[in-house]
Motif scaffolding. Structure first.
Motif, PDB file in Angstrom:
ATOM      1  N   VAL A   1      73.254  75.251  34.602  1.00  0.00           N
ATOM      2  CA  VAL A   1      72.445  75.666  33.449  1.00  0.00           C
ATOM      3  C   VAL A   1      71.164  74.838  33.371  1.00  0.00           C
ATOM      4  N   CYS A   2      71.280  73.530  33.499  1.00  0.00           N
ATOM      5  CA  CYS A   2      70.103  72.654  33.401  1.00  0.00           C
ATOM      6  C   CYS A   2      69.093  72.949  34.504  1.00  0.00           C
ATOM      7  N   ASN A   3      69.577  73.137  35.731  1.00  0.00           N
ATOM      8  CA  ASN A   3      68.669  73.369  36.847  1.00  0.00           C
ATOM      9  C   ASN A   3      67.982  74.725  36.768  1.00  0.00           C
ATOM     10  N   ILE A   4      68.678  75.744  36.302  1.00  0.00           N
ATOM     11  CA  ILE A   4      68.055  77.069  36.163  1.00  0.00           C
ATOM     12  C   ILE A   4      66.962  77.037  35.101  1.00  0.00           C
ATOM     13  N   VAL A   5      67.227  76.370  33.982  1.00  0.00           N
ATOM     14  CA  VAL A   5      66.217  76.256  32.922  1.00  0.00           C
ATOM     15  C   VAL A   5      64.990  75.510  33.438  1.00  0.00           C
ATOM     16  N   LEU A   6      65.214  74.398  34.143  1.00  0.00           N
ATOM     17  CA  LEU A   6      64.094  73.622  34.683  1.00  0.00           C
ATOM     18  C   LEU A   6      63.323  74.418  35.734  1.00  0.00           C
ATOM     19  N   CYS A   7      64.020  75.156  36.585  1.00  0.00           N
ATOM     20  CA  CYS A   7      63.364  75.956  37.617  1.00  0.00           C
ATOM     21  C   CYS A   7      62.474  77.026  36.992  1.00  0.00           C
ATOM     22  N   ALA A   8      62.985  77.720  35.984  1.00  0.00           N
ATOM     23  CA  ALA A   8      62.204  78.772  35.333  1.00  0.00           C
ATOM     24  C   ALA A   8      60.960  78.203  34.654  1.00  0.00           C
ATOM     25  N   ALA A   9      61.126  77.085  33.954  1.00  0.00           N
ATOM     26  CA  ALA A   9      59.997  76.492  33.231  1.00  0.00           C
ATOM     27  C   ALA A   9      58.931  75.980  34.201  1.00  0.00           C
TER      28      ALA A   9
ATOM     29  N   ALA B   1      53.029  78.416  38.758  1.00  0.00           N
ATOM     30  CA  ALA B   1      52.341  79.628  39.191  1.00  0.00           C
ATOM     31  C   ALA B   1      51.038  79.829  38.422  1.00  0.00           C
ATOM     32  N   VAL B   2      51.070  79.585  37.112  1.00  0.00           N
ATOM     33  CA  VAL B   2      49.873  79.734  36.288  1.00  0.00           C
ATOM     34  C   VAL B   2      48.821  78.703  36.681  1.00  0.00           C
ATOM     35  N   ALA B   3      49.268  77.460  36.943  1.00  0.00           N
ATOM     36  CA  ALA B   3      48.332  76.385  37.274  1.00  0.00           C
ATOM     37  C   ALA B   3      47.896  76.417  38.730  1.00  0.00           C
ATOM     38  N   GLY B   4      48.576  77.188  39.566  1.00  0.00           N
ATOM     39  CA  GLY B   4      48.244  77.226  40.984  1.00  0.00           C
ATOM     40  C   GLY B   4      48.594  75.959  41.707  1.00  0.00           C
ATOM     41  N   SER B   5      49.669  75.275  41.278  1.00  0.00           N
ATOM     42  CA  SER B   5      50.066  73.999  41.873  1.00  0.00           C
ATOM     43  C   SER B   5      51.256  74.186  42.798  1.00  0.00           C
ATOM     44  N   VAL B   6      51.039  73.951  44.113  1.00  0.00           N
ATOM     45  CA  VAL B   6      52.146  74.061  45.053  1.00  0.00           C
ATOM     46  C   VAL B   6      53.152  72.940  44.823  1.00  0.00           C
ATOM     47  N   ALA B   7      52.683  71.785  44.346  1.00  0.00           N
ATOM     48  CA  ALA B   7      53.596  70.669  44.104  1.00  0.00           C
ATOM     49  C   ALA B   7      54.572  71.002  42.984  1.00  0.00           C
ATOM     50  N   ILE B   8      54.063  71.617  41.909  1.00  0.00           N
ATOM     51  CA  ILE B   8      54.948  71.978  40.798  1.00  0.00           C
ATOM     52  C   ILE B   8      55.906  73.092  41.216  1.00  0.00           C
ATOM     53  N   VAL B   9      55.370  74.089  41.962  1.00  0.00           N
ATOM     54  CA  VAL B   9      56.245  75.160  42.459  1.00  0.00           C
ATOM     55  C   VAL B   9      57.295  74.583  43.407  1.00  0.00           C
ATOM     56  N   ALA B  10      56.885  73.613  44.241  1.00  0.00           N
ATOM     57  CA  ALA B  10      57.833  72.963  45.139  1.00  0.00           C
ATOM     58  C   ALA B  10      58.934  72.275  44.350  1.00  0.00           C
ATOM     59  N   ASP B  11      58.558  71.616  43.278  1.00  0.00           N
ATOM     60  CA  ASP B  11      59.541  70.941  42.435  1.00  0.00           C
ATOM     61  C   ASP B  11      60.473  71.949  41.772  1.00  0.00           C
ATOM     62  N   ALA B  12      59.914  73.121  41.394  1.00  0.00           N
ATOM     63  CA  ALA B  12      60.742  74.180  40.804  1.00  0.00           C
ATOM     64  C   ALA B  12      61.755  74.703  41.822  1.00  0.00           C
ATOM     65  N   LEU B  13      61.290  74.909  43.066  1.00  0.00           N
ATOM     66  CA  LEU B  13      62.203  75.362  44.110  1.00  0.00           C
ATOM     67  C   LEU B  13      63.284  74.329  44.390  1.00  0.00           C
ATOM     68  N   ASN B  14      62.926  73.059  44.244  1.00  0.00           N
ATOM     69  CA  ASN B  14      63.924  72.004  44.408  1.00  0.00           C
ATOM     70  C   ASN B  14      65.019  72.145  43.357  1.00  0.00           C
ATOM     71  N   ASN B  15      64.620  72.466  42.112  1.00  0.00           N
ATOM     72  CA  ASN B  15      65.618  72.698  41.062  1.00  0.00           C
ATOM     73  C   ASN B  15      66.472  73.921  41.370  1.00  0.00           C
ATOM     74  N   LEU B  16      65.840  74.952  41.957  1.00  0.00           N
ATOM     75  CA  LEU B  16      66.605  76.152  42.327  1.00  0.00           C
ATOM     76  C   LEU B  16      67.627  75.814  43.405  1.00  0.00           C
ATOM     77  N   SER B  17      67.218  74.999  44.380  1.00  0.00           N
ATOM     78  CA  SER B  17      68.171  74.595  45.415  1.00  0.00           C
ATOM     79  C   SER B  17      69.296  73.754  44.818  1.00  0.00           C
ATOM     80  N   ASP B  18      68.952  72.940  43.809  1.00  0.00           N
ATOM     81  CA  ASP B  18      69.981  72.147  43.134  1.00  0.00           C
ATOM     82  C   ASP B  18      70.987  73.051  42.431  1.00  0.00           C
ATOM     83  N   ALA B  19      70.478  74.120  41.781  1.00  0.00           N
ATOM     84  CA  ALA B  19      71.378  75.063  41.104  1.00  0.00           C
ATOM     85  C   ALA B  19      72.294  75.737  42.117  1.00  0.00           C
ATOM     86  N   SER B  20      71.714  76.103  43.280  1.00  0.00           N
ATOM     87  CA  SER B  20      72.528  76.732  44.331  1.00  0.00           C
ATOM     88  C   SER B  20      73.596  75.772  44.832  1.00  0.00           C
TER      89      SER B  20
END
Length: 391
Positions: A35-43, A49-68
Motif C-alpha cells: 500500500v505504501c509503495n503504490i501510493v508513493l509511486c503514484a504521487a 511526469a509534470v516536472a519532466g524529471s527523469v530522476a523523480i520518475v526513476a524514483d517512482a519506478l523504484n517504488n513500483l519495483s518495491d511494491a512488486s
C-alpha cells in the motif's frame, strides 16, 4: 505505531514460534508495504511526469519495483507456510528464500533500465520544472520510507525473517536515493545546475548494487550457507551443559526455511557409563532442542575411554601440537591398539574450511607430529570436513 498495528491486525502476536503467527506477521508487513509503495509511486510518478524529471520518475519506478517485490514476498510467505507433504517431507519453507531471490532479480532489472534512461537524459538534457509540490512529495517519501525501514526491521527481527530484514534495508536505501533526487531538484532551481540525469544514473547504479547484494544474500541459504558461528556456539554450549557429556563434534545443520532447521552431531560420553543412562541423556538433549529451539536434532553416541590415562594424555598432546599446522585443527574418537612391534593410533581429524593442505598431506603431517611422541606409532587417520563455521 508499529506495536499498535501489530496488535490490531495479527492475532496471537506474542506466539512468534507458531508458523501460522509467523506467516501472519509476514503477510501483514507485506500488505502494509504494498500500500505504501503504490501510493508513493503514484504521487512521485505524477509529479515527475509534470516536472519532466527523469530522476523523480526513476524514483517512482523504484517504488513500483518495491511494491512488486512486496507482492512476491507475500506469495513467498503464503507458499512457505504450506505443510509438509509426501513429496516435500521437510516442508516448503525455502519458498521464502526463492521469493527473496525473485525480488532481487527484479530490482536488478529495474536498475539496469534506469541507468539506460538516465544516460539518454545526460546526452539530451531537458529543463526540470520546480514546485513546492515536488519538494513536498519527495520529503514525504523520505519520511514514509524511513518509517517502513524501521517497521520492517522491527518485525523482521521479531520473527527472524531475512526477507523482511532485506526489505528494511531496501527501504533504508530508498531514503538515501530519494534524498539525492531532492538535492538534485533543489540544485537545479537555486544553483542553476542540471544534475537530473546524473542523479538518475546514480540512483539506478545504487539499485543495481542493492539488487546484487540481495541476490548474494538470498542465494547463500539455498546453496547451504554455514550456520552462524554464534548459533553453532549456542548448540555446543547447550549440548555440553548436560551431565555426562564430555564434548561434541561433527555438527551439521540443514536449513529448510525459517523455523525449519534440522541438525545432527556426535556427543562424546564416558564408555564406562551405563549405556542406558547415556541413551537417556541423549534422548533428553534431543527433546530439549525440539521443544525449546524448534530444531530436530539427532545425536550420535561416541563412547570415550576415560579410565585409560595414557589415551587421555596422548589425546591432549596431539590436540596441542597439531595446532602448529593450523590453530583450528581438532581431533576426536582417539583409540590406541598396542601390538608387539608398534601401536595403532586411530582417530579423526576435523579439517577446517579453507585449509590449503590436501587430505593426504594433512594426514602425513599429523602422523609425523604423533610420531614425535610415539616413534613406533602407525596412525590410522580419517579426515572429516567441517560443515559449520569455524569463526
Amino acid at each position: 505505531m508499529t506495536e499498535w498495528l501489530v496488535r490490531k491486525f495479527v492475532k496471537n502476536h506474542d506466539d512468534v514460534e507458531n508458523p501460522r503467527v509467523r506467516t501472519a506477521y509476514g503477510t501483514f508487513a507485506s500488505i502494509v508495504c504494498i500500500v505504501c509503495n503504490i501510493v508513493l509511486c503514484a504521487a512521485k510518478g505524477a509529479i515527475g511526469a509534470v516536472a519532466g524529471s527523469v530522476a523523480i520518475v526513476a524514483d517512482a519506478l523504484n517504488n513500483l519495483s518495491d511494491a512488486s517485490s512486496n507482492i512476491i514476498s507475500l506469495l513467498g510467505f503464503k507458499l512457505a507456510s504450506k505443510p509438509a507433504d509426501a513429496e516435500h517431507p521437510y516442508g516448503h519453507g525455502r519458498f521464502e528464500y526463492l521469493s527473496g531471490l525473485a525480488v532481487a532479480v527484479l530490482i536488478l532489472i529495474i536498475g539496469v533500465e534506469l541507468v539506460r534512461s538516465s544516460f539518454e537524459k545526460i546526452l539530451s538534457p531537458e529543463p526540470v520544472e520546480f514546485s513546492i509540490a515536488i519538494v513536498a512529495v519527495l520529503a514525504l517519501s523520505i519520511l514514509v520510507k524511513l518509517w517502513m525501514a524501521l517497521f520492517n526491521k522491527r518485525i523482521g527481527a521479531r520473527i527472524n525473517s531475512s526477507t523482511l530484514m532485506a526489505t528494511a534495508a531496501d527501504s533504508r536505501n530508498d531514503v538515501i536515493a530519494t534524498a539525492a533526487v531532492l538535492a538534485a531538484t533543489l540544485a537545479s532551481e537555486f544553483l542553476g545546475i542540471n544534475l537530473d540525469g546524473w542523479v538518475g544514473l546514480a540512483v539506478g547504479a545504487f539499485i543495481i548494487y542493492s539488487g546484487a547484494e540481495l541476490v548474494r544474500d538470498t542465494i547463500d541459504p539455498l546453496l547451504g550457507k554455514a550456520p552462524d558461528p554464534e548459533f553453532v556456539q549456542h548448540i555446543y554450549r547447550k549440548i555440553t551443559s548436560y551431565p555426562g557429556v564430555l564434548d561434541t563434534h561433527d555438527l551439521i545443520v540443514h536449513d529448510y526455511g525459517p523455523g525449519r532447521r534440522f541438525a545432527s552431531a556426535h556427543v562424546e560420553m564416558a564408555a564406562e557409563m551405563d549405556p542406558l543412562k547415556s541413551h537417556d541423556i541423549i534422548d533428553n538433549i534431543e527433546e530439549a532442542f525440539r521443544e525449546e529451539e524448534n530444531i530436530l536434532l539427532v545425536l550420535h553416541y561416541d563412547p570415550i575411554v576415560t579410565s585409560d590415562e595414557a589415551v587421555g594424555n596422548l589425546r591432549r598432546w596431539i590436540v596441542e601440537n597439531i595446532r602448529r599446522i593450523d590453530p583450528r585443527l581438532t581431533i576426536h574418537d582417539l583409540r590406541i591398539v598396542p601390538g608387539p612391534t608398534h601401536i595403532n593410533v586411530i582417530f579423526d581429524v576435523l579439517r577446517p574450511p579453507g585449509l590449503a593442505l590436501g587430505n593426504e598431506e594433512l594426514v602425513r603431517r599429523v602422523s609425523e607430529i604423533v610420531q614425535e611422541r610415539e616413534p613406533h606409532a602407525v596412525c590410522k587417520i580419517t579426515v572429516d570436513d567441517s560443515f559449520a563455521s569455524s569463526k
